[in-house]
Design an enzyme around this catalytic site. Structure first.
Site, PDB file in Angstrom:
ATOM      1  N   ALA A   1       6.339 -39.428 -24.412  1.00  0.00           N
ATOM      2  CA  ALA A   1       6.229 -40.494 -25.879  1.00  0.00           C
ATOM      3  C   ALA A   1       7.516 -41.047 -25.800  1.00  0.00           C
ATOM      4  O   ALA A   1       8.344 -40.140 -25.446  1.00  0.00           O
ATOM      5  CB  ALA A   1       5.553 -39.681 -27.435  1.00  0.00           C
TER       6      ALA A   1
ATOM      7  N   GLY B   1       3.038 -35.952 -24.497  1.00  0.00           N
ATOM      8  CA  GLY B   1       1.732 -36.982 -24.371  1.00  0.00           C
ATOM      9  C   GLY B   1       1.292 -37.528 -22.997  1.00  0.00           C
ATOM     10  O   GLY B   1       0.455 -37.056 -22.580  1.00  0.00           O
TER      11      GLY B   1
ATOM     12  N   GLU C   1      -0.887 -34.699 -22.363  1.00  0.00           N
ATOM     13  CA  GLU C   1      -2.132 -34.544 -23.160  1.00  0.00           C
ATOM     14  C   GLU C   1      -3.161 -35.851 -22.357  1.00  0.00           C
ATOM     15  O   GLU C   1      -4.177 -35.674 -22.420  1.00  0.00           O
ATOM     16  CB  GLU C   1      -1.852 -35.164 -24.662  1.00  0.00           C
ATOM     17  CG  GLU C   1      -1.001 -34.038 -25.119  1.00  0.00           C
ATOM     18  CD  GLU C   1      -0.346 -33.938 -26.803  1.00  0.00           C
ATOM     19  OE1 GLU C   1       0.338 -34.973 -26.715  1.00  0.00           O
ATOM     20  OE2 GLU C   1      -0.675 -33.778 -27.768  1.00  0.00           O
TER      21      GLU C   1
ATOM     22  N   GLU D   1       7.025 -30.446 -27.727  1.00  0.00           N
ATOM     23  CA  GLU D   1       7.016 -30.637 -28.717  1.00  0.00           C
ATOM     24  C   GLU D   1       7.358 -29.820 -29.439  1.00  0.00           C
ATOM     25  O   GLU D   1       8.671 -30.358 -30.305  1.00  0.00           O
ATOM     26  CB  GLU D   1       5.720 -31.116 -29.155  1.00  0.00           C
ATOM     27  CG  GLU D   1       5.024 -32.763 -28.428  1.00  0.00           C
ATOM     28  CD  GLU D   1       4.464 -32.765 -27.581  1.00  0.00           C
ATOM     29  OE1 GLU D   1       4.022 -31.516 -26.796  1.00  0.00           O
ATOM     30  OE2 GLU D   1       3.490 -33.549 -26.713  1.00  0.00           O
TER      31      GLU D   1
END
Ligand code: NAI
Length: 638
Positions: free
Chosen positions: A69, A115, A118, A140
């Site tokens: 992210a 991310g 993901e 994370e």
């Protein structure tokens, strides 16, 4: 297709396969910022209208697939609504991707983190490209947050909950081969066949490898058992009041199947925790340290290390591990042999692959005659801590150096200004000060003496980055930054023992504070003789603590002699139980460390308060969730 996208390119090829390439505008690496996510959603809209036979998602960057992210956006979440909206955006978008009717494939080359993974997990297939930079993981937790965009749902489904929790709770990454072995990727192919392999796999109709029955049970009815085990494991390393995120990850998986939106109060608590704020700060500090390696285009290929003892041997091994060709010199081959044996262990532990370990081993050359000096880009001296010995060595070495080579000393306590006097070009000497154990400690202090050549210092920083350590420029001063701040802290800890507290109690106070190791155990690990010598130099003339002096008189030097404050006969500290920890003890013990850190900022030994915090965290392990000693001091006294 008539879409104006800034960050993505969508191309539908003649065979009906659509290729979506992420090439984030204005950045060297891809990250999933709000606008990148928004464009991806529009891209899916388009594909809904004209469904392709298959969709391949890939990166247009040299640097890798997707780094995660956008951390900058994360720091701007100043309200609970914004935090929830951020989680919601990714969770919904990736659910949508997972539900499309056409087959999807993530072609993962280079880093695929947070991310990014993901997103890849939401594709039907994940194809990993086997090259050294390929790394997959959900780190994370290291920023004090959780993988809320479907990672906590899909990673356990893909590789089983035990392995998934291990990755999510430690932030560890997998290379392409391990990812395939664990079932995270469907296949692992060399770069030259990746295009063809991706096209074939996406159209193959091949079902995903099913999770073994036992793993399905563990990810279903037996979740409670797995969660209990995981909580216990986490508790051994991190206390919930310091690091709430790993506990939240376990709970969100066990109770909500990884859907954080089902527990909005957890989102609020975690995203707005002081820990997350401070760990993001630490991340930025780390990036800043990395930046020091970019101020010179110096490139090292060959390194020559002189002194194959505790430090020199491990420095040489580390450099070979990171791809340098290294010659290692000592007085004779017998003294080099133990270092080579240790290096062999390091290579097989870190590289896992016997061929790569062999290659690293081949890069490490025993060199009792010191022939390597003439070819080296960097020469590091790590011989006995003695000015005359170092002078004699420098006289001999300097005339044989390549022009432009970096000449460095690993000295902990000698003044560079005294060491360089025998050189024809004294300005070329820099300090490259590693910490023990070399393989574990991320920081390296790069020491600038008075009158030093700035280009040599910048080159030393670049070299430190090339071997994947974090360079911290410091001015030449006793103890530089790290040892100078540790000394008054260790002294305070030993004074507490002199005052009658058990070493266990003192250590427990600092473990509860969040240190990775108590100060007394640290002294035993470093060696009590070394702690004494450092104390004499750095404790502003204070008397040595009695508890330290008496042990040294008895020949009890800590871990290396089998006995110090603790019994080390089994190789680990044998500790009794800690007594009641006085309420203000931890604060009393860190106060001198904080005061010294501040003084070193004020006197310009280290550039500024942020860099000092970074140095103390990466050089001593100082509780990262506090954001560093000065950040801690200002946040507790606001
Ligand atoms: P050590 O005693 O383990 O190793 C020194 C090695 O240098 C020995 O193998 C010795 O044979 C060799 N040597 C001595 N004179 C030599 C010469 N003229 N030519 C070639 N080899 C020679 O010492 P250690 O602990 O590795 O320390 C080395 C340096 O690193 C010192 O300057 C020390 O201040 C510094 N240092 C030590 C740390 C530690 O925790 N031990 C941490 C950071 C720096």
């Amino acid at each position: 297709m008539n879409m104006s996208l800034q960050h993505w390119r969508l191309l539908v090829e003649a065979d009906g396969i659509a290729v979506a390439t992420l090439d984030k505008a204005g950045e060297s690496a891809n990250s999933l910022s709000a606008d990148v996510m928004d464009e991806f959603s529009r891209l899916l809209d388009q594909l809904d209208l004209y469904p392709p036979k298959g969709l391949i998602i890939r990166s247009g960057k040299e640097a890798g697939f997707i780094a995660g992210a956008d951390i900058g956006e994360f720091s701007q979440l100043d309200s609970p609504e914004k935090g929830r909206a951020l989680v919601e955006r990714g969770w919904n978008l990736f659910n949508r991707l997972a539900a499309v009717r056409y087959p999807t494939l993530a072609l993962v080359r280079g880093h695929c983190l947070g991310g990014g993974l993901e997103l890849a997990l939401a594709c039907r297939y994940l194809l990993a490209v086997d090259e050294p930079g390929t790394k997959m993981g959900l780190p994370e937790v290291m920023l004090g947050i959780f993988p809320g965009w479907g990672g906590m749902l899909r990673l356990p489904q893909r590789i089983g909950p035990t392995a998934a929790l291990d990755l999510m709770l430690t932030g560890k990454t997998l290379d392409a081969r391990r990812a395939k072995k664990m079932g995270l990727s469907d296949d692992c192919v060399p770069p030259r066949v990746m295009e063809a392999a991706a096209r074939q796999l996406v159209l193959s109709g091949q079902p995903r490898r099913a999770l073994p029955v036992i793993q399905r049970l563990l990810n279903g009815p037996l979740k409670g058992v797995v969660a209990r085990g995981a909580r216990k494991q986490v508790a051994r390393k991190a206390r919930p009041q310091h690091y709430p995120a790993p506990y939240a990850i376990i709970d969100l998986w066990a109770k909500h199947n990884g859907n954080a939106l089902a527990a909005p109060e957890v989102i609020d608590r975690i995203i707005h925790s002081a820990t997350a704020r401070n760990l993001v700060r630490v991340f930025h500090l780390q990036e800043r340290l990395k930046g020091f390696g970019k101020t010179s285009d110096f490139k090292a290929r060959r390194v020559h290390v002189i002194g194959a003892g505790v430090m020199g041997g491990d420095i040489a091994a580390w450099c070979a591990l990171r791809g340098m060709t290294v010659s290692l010199q000592d007085q004779n081959v017998e003294r080099i042999a133990p270092a080579i044996a240790r290096a062999g262990k390091l290579f097989s532990r870190r590289l896992r692959d016997p061929l790569r370990a062999r290659a690293a081993f081949d890069r490490l050359i025993p060199d009792p005659q010191g022939e390597g000096v003439a070819h080296a880009d960097v020469v590091i001296e790590a011989i006995f801590e003695n000015v005359e010995a170092k002078h004699a060595l420098f006289r001999h070495v300097e005339p044989r150096l390549k022009p432009g080579a970096v000449l460095a000393t690993n000295t902990s306590s000698l003044r560079l200004e005294d060491l360089c006097t025998v050189l024809q070009r004294p300005e070329r000497l820099v300090g490259i000060h590693f910490f023990n154990p070399v393989a574990m400690m991320p920081l390296v202090e790069v020491v600038e003496a008075k009158g030093a050549d700035a280009a040599a210092v910048a080159a030393a920083c670049a070299f430190v980055r090339q071997i994947d350590k974090l360079p911290l420029p410091v001015k030449s001063a006793p103890g530089f930054l790290v040892n100078a701040v540790l000394a008054p802290y260790m002294l305070a800890a030993m004074r507490a023992v002199d005052d009658g507290l058990a070493p266990e109690t003192v250590d427990e106070a600092m473990l509860a504070f969040g240190m990775p190791m108590g100060p007394i155990e640290l002294a035993d690990t470093v060696g009590l003789d070394i702690a004494m010598a450092a104390g004499k130099q750095l404790a502003d003339g204070a008397d040595a603590p009695r508890c330290l002096a008496t042990r040294i008189e008895r020949g009890q030097l800590g871990k290396k002699s089998g006995q110090g404050f603790y019994d080390w006969s089994s190789g680990r500290a044998k500790k009794g139980s800690a007594g009641q920890v006085p309420a203000d003890l931890a604060e009393r013990l860190v106060a001198p460390l904080i005061a010294r850190t501040r003084r070193l900022v004020d006197t310009g030994v280290v550039g500024d308060a942020d860099l000092a915090d970074a140095g103390v965290i990466f050089g001593t392990g100082f509780a990262p969730f506090t954001g560093g000693p000065l950040n801690f001091a200002s946040s507790t006294h606001e």
